[in-house]
Design an enzyme around this catalytic site. Structure first.
Site, short mmCIF file in Angstrom:
data_model
loop_
_atom_site.label_atom_id
_atom_site.label_comp_id
_atom_site.label_asym_id
_atom_site.label_seq_id
_atom_site.Cartn_x
_atom_site.Cartn_y
_atom_site.Cartn_z
N GLU A 14 3.96 -10.69 -6.60
CA GLU A 14 3.01 -10.93 -7.66
C GLU A 14 3.40 -10.36 -8.88
OE1 GLU A 14 3.33 -9.07 -4.86
OE2 GLU A 14 2.42 -7.06 -5.17
N HIS A 68 7.75 -7.55 -3.97
CA HIS A 68 6.35 -7.96 -4.32
C HIS A 68 6.53 -9.22 -5.44
CE1 HIS A 68 4.19 -4.27 -3.52
NE2 HIS A 68 5.61 -3.74 -3.60
N SER A 86 -24.79 -8.32 -25.61
CA SER A 86 -24.12 -7.21 -26.48
C SER A 86 -23.41 -7.94 -27.50
CB SER A 86 -23.39 -6.39 -25.56
OG SER A 86 -22.28 -6.98 -25.02
N GLY A 87 -23.03 -9.33 -27.12
CA GLY A 87 -21.94 -10.05 -27.99
C GLY A 87 -20.71 -9.56 -27.56
N CYS A 145 5.21 -6.33 1.50
CA CYS A 145 5.80 -4.72 1.50
C CYS A 145 4.99 -4.20 2.52
CB CYS A 145 5.30 -4.35 -0.04
SG CYS A 145 6.25 -2.57 -0.30
N TYR A 146 4.38 -3.03 2.30
CA TYR A 146 3.39 -2.53 3.62
C TYR A 146 2.92 -3.62 4.70
CZ TYR A 146 0.12 0.29 5.88
OH TYR A 146 -0.64 1.12 7.21
N LYS A 174 -11.37 -10.91 -15.58
CA LYS A 174 -11.32 -10.90 -17.22
C LYS A 174 -10.68 -12.08 -17.93
CE LYS A 174 -13.43 -8.66 -20.86
NZ LYS A 174 -14.43 -7.93 -20.79
N GLY A 192 0.94 -1.14 -0.07
CA GLY A 192 0.10 0.13 -0.01
C GLY A 192 0.88 1.41 -0.01
N VAL A 232 -17.62 -10.46 -24.46
CA VAL A 232 -17.10 -11.56 -24.00
C VAL A 232 -17.98 -11.84 -22.92
CG1 VAL A 232 -15.02 -12.55 -22.92
CG2 VAL A 232 -14.82 -10.81 -24.60
N ASP A 233 -18.07 -11.04 -21.76
CA ASP A 233 -18.89 -11.39 -20.57
C ASP A 233 -20.20 -11.88 -20.67
OD1 ASP A 233 -16.53 -10.40 -19.85
OD2 ASP A 233 -17.24 -8.20 -19.23
#
Ligand code: XMP
Length: 527
Positions: free
Chosen positions: A186, A184, A238-239, A93-94, A383, A66, A241-242
Site C-alpha cells: 500500500e 507493504h 461552512s464553505g 505484514c502482521y 477526503k 500492526g 470542502v465537505d
C-alpha cells in the site's frame, strides 16, 4: 452517533473488500488503494464479530499490518471464522504472520528488524504478481517494516517471493485463494504495490471495478431523493470542502427543498462570511440562509482560556443556533452533515489515545437530542475522494483545495481569552499569511497556513519609540491527512515578506516567529 432510527447511507449491498485493522499506521492507505482500483473497501476492527464481515457483497478480506508480535502472548487475532471464510484473503505484514501461524507455520522474531527498501525476487509469476512490467517481473522494490518473520511454512503454504532476509517474503496457500506479503504493497515505496493490490482485488477476488465518482453521485442523488421524498433537508454549510460537496449533492437531488444554513459565529477569517455566502449563492446556486450570531458566541466566550472549554461552548452554541433556525422551518425532518469515513471508522485500541487528544469534528458536534434524522452522503468517502466528487459536481478548485479550517475557528488560534481587539489583530495577520502564501503559488504543496496570536508581549522599537506589543506565530505545515505533519520549509523571502508586512501593517504586533514543530509531538493547531 449510533441511534438506530437515524438514516445512514451504506454500501452494504455492494461488493466490497473488508480491511481488518490490526493497528497499522497504513490501514487507511490500504482501503484507499483498493478504492483506486474502483472497488469499495471498508475498514473494520480486528476483533469484529465474523457475522459483520461475512455479510452480503463480501468479495475478499485484507488483514492489515500492526505493531504487535504474533509470537507474544497478547497478540491480536481475528475471529477464526474469518480466516475460514470462503473468500480470498490477503495478509499484509502482521496479517501475513497471522495466516502463517493459522496454517501451521512457525513465526519467530527475526534476528534483526527489517525496515526500509528491499529487493523482492519473484518466484511465482501468477496471481499476485501477474502482468507486472517486463523490467520488474522478476525483481522489484518493496517496503519492509517488520520484526517477526515466518521461519517455516505449514504443509499447505508455499513461498512465492523472497528477499535477501526473508525466504518467505510472499506466500500462498496451495488449495485456497489465500496470500500473504511480508512487505507493504500500500505504500508508494513499493513500486509495483498498486498492481499487486489490483491483482488481488480484481484478479483474485473477481471484483467489478464499478466504484467510480460518477456511480457514487448517481447513487447518492437517487438515495437522497428516495429518502427525503418531498420533505425538506437542512444543512450546516461552512464553505469548507465537505459541507459544500454535501450541499451541492443535495441541491442536485432535491433542489430548493435543501436549506443551507451558514452561521457567522464571529470567529471567522477576514472576508470569509461574505465570500462563502456569495460563492454558495452565485456560483453554486444554493439557497443559503445566513444567521448572524457573533455577539452570542463572543459573549459566551468572554474570559474563557481553556481550549477544550472554548470548544465545548462553541459546539453547544452552534447546536443551539442551528436547532433554533431549523426549528423555525416548516416540514423539515432531515439534517445533512459532511461526516467523512475517517470520522466513522471504529478505531482500534492499539492505536492508543492519540485520536482523542482534541475533541473535534462533526461526529462529536450535533447531539443525539436533535430530533432531525441524519443524512450523511459522504460517510463512505476519504477526503481525496470527496474532492474528486466535488470536481465532478462543478465546485471550483479554489473551494476544493481550500485549507482545512477548524470548527471553533479563530477561537483556538488566540491563545487565552478571546475578545474583539484580539480577533481584529489575528484576522489582519492571518490575511497577510494567506495572501503571501497563495500569491507565491505555494498553497498546492501545503496542508495549512495560518497565524496564531500569542499572549506574549515583547519589547520592540519602531521609529524612535519603544514598543511593547504582541507576538504572532506563523504555522505552515505539510501533511497528507493531519495525523502527522511537518513544518513547511518556506522560502526565506516569503517568510521575510510575511513578517515585515505583519509588523508594519498590523497594529498591536511587533514580533513574528515561525513554528518549526512537527506533529507528533506537537499538534497542528496551538490549542
Ligand atoms: P491538530 O491540531 O489536532 O489538528 O493537529 C488536526 C487537524 O484538525 C483540525 N482541527 C479541528 N477541526 N474542530 C475542527 O473541526 C476542532 O476543534 C479542531 N481542532 C483541530 C486542524 O485544523 C487540523 O487540520
Amino acid at each position: 452517533m449510533s441511534t438506530p432510527d437515524r438514516l445512514l447511507s451504506t454500501a452494504a449491498d455492494e461488493q466490497r473488500i473488508v480491511v481488518l485493522d490490526f493497528g497499522s499506521q497504513y490501514t487507511q492507505l490500504i482501503a484507499r488503494r483498493v478504492r483506486e482500483s474502483h472497488v469499495y473497501s471498508e475498514i473494520l476492527p480486528y476483533d469484529v464479530d465474523a457475522s459483520r464481515v461475512l455479510s452480503d457483497g463480501l468479495k475478499g478480506i485484507i488483514l492489515s499490518g500492526g505493531p504487535g508480535n504474533i509470537s507474544s502472548e497478547e497478540s491480536l487475532l481475528p475471529d477464526e471464522r474469518i480466516l475460514d471464510a470462503p473468500v480470498p484473503i490477503l495478509g499484509i505484514c502482521y496479517g501475513m504472520q497471522i495466516l502463517g501461524q493459522h496454517f501451521g507455520g512457525k513465526v519467530s522474531r527475526a534476528s534483526r528488524r527489517e525496515y526500509g527498501s528491499a529487493r523482492l525476487s519473484i518466484i511465482e509469476h501468477d496471481h499476485l504478481f501477474k502482468g507486472m512490467r517486463e523490467d520488474v517481473q522478476d525483481e522489484t522494490t518493496v517496503w519492509m517494516s517488520h520484526g517477526d518473520r515466518i521461519e517455516s511454512l505449514g504443509p499447505e503454504l508455499i513461498s512465492i517471493a523472497k528477499t535477501a532476509n526473508s525466504p518467505n517474503a510472499a506466500i500462498r496457500h496451495t488449495r485456497r485463494p489465500i496470500f500473504g506479503v511480508q512487505f507493504h504493497p500500500e505504500v508508494s515505496h513499493t513500486t509495483e504495490g498498486r498492481k499487486i493490490l489490483e491483482n488481488f482485488v480484481i484478479g483474485i477476488c473477481n471484483c467489478e471495478p464499478s466504484w467510480t465518482p460518477g456511480s457514487f453521485i448517481e447513487r447518492e442523488i437517487a438515495r437522497c431523493r428516495e429518502l427525503v421524498g418531498g420533505g425538506k433537508v437542512v444543512c450546516a454549510t461552512s464553505g469548507g470542502v465537505d459541507s459544500t460537496v454535501v450541499a451541492v449533492l443535495l441541491s442536485r437531488a432535491i433542489g430548493d427543498n435543501l436549506i443551507a444554513i451558514f452561521v457567522d459565529n464571529g470567529l471567522l477569517r477576514k472576508g470569509e462570511a461574505s465570500q462563502v455566502v456569495s460563492m454558495l449563492r452565485k456560483e453554486l446556486g444554493i439557497n443559503v440562509t445566513v444567521v448572524s450570531a457573533s455577539e452570542r458566541f463572543l459573549s459566551s466566550l468572554r474570559g474563557v482560556s481553556d481550549p477544550q472549554e472554548k470548544r465545548k461552548i462553541i459546539g453547544n452554541l452552534f447546536i443551539e443556533v442551528f436547532e433554533e433556525t431549523a426549528g423555525s422551518l416548516k416540514d423539515c425532518e432531515y439534517l445533512a452533515q459532511g461526516t467523512l469515513y475517517p470520522d466513522v471508522i471504529e478505531s482500534v485500541p492499539v492505536r492508543g489515545p492519540s485520536a482523542l487528544i482534541k475533541g473535534h469534528h462533526n461526529v462529536w458536534g450535533l447531539p443525539d437530542r436533535m430530533k432531525l434524522k441524519l443524512i450523511e452522503p459522504l460517510r463512505e468517502l476519504f477526503k481525496d475522494e470527496v474532492r474528486i466528487i466535488g470536481k465532478r459536481l462543478g465546485i471550483p478548485d479554489r473551494v476544493l483545495m481550500r485549507q482545512p479550517f477548524p470548527g471553533p475557528g479563530l477561537a483556538v488560534r488566540i491563545i487565552g481569552p478571546i475578545a474583539q481587539p484580539q480577533l481584529k489583530v489575528l484576522r489582519e495577520a492571518d490575511a497577510i499569511v494567506r495572501e503571501e502564501i497563495e500569491g507565491a503559488g505555494l498553497s498546492n504543496e501545503l496542508w495549512q497556513w495560518f497565524a496564531v496570536l500569542l499572549p506574549v508581549k515583547s519589547v520592540g522599537v519602531m521609529g524612535d519609540e519603544r514598543t511593547y506589543e504582541n507576538a504572532v506565530a506563523i504555522r505552515v505545515v505539510k501533511s497528507l491527512d493531519a495525523m502527522t505533519a511537518d513544518w513547511a520549509r518556506l522560502p526565506y523571502d516569503v517568510l521575510g515578506t510575511i513578517s515585515s508586512r505583519i509588523i508594519n501593517e498590523v497594529d498591536g504586533v511587533n514580533r513574528v516567529v515561525y513554528d518549526i514543530s512537527t506533529k507528533p509531538p506537537s499538534t497542528i493547531e496551538w490549542e
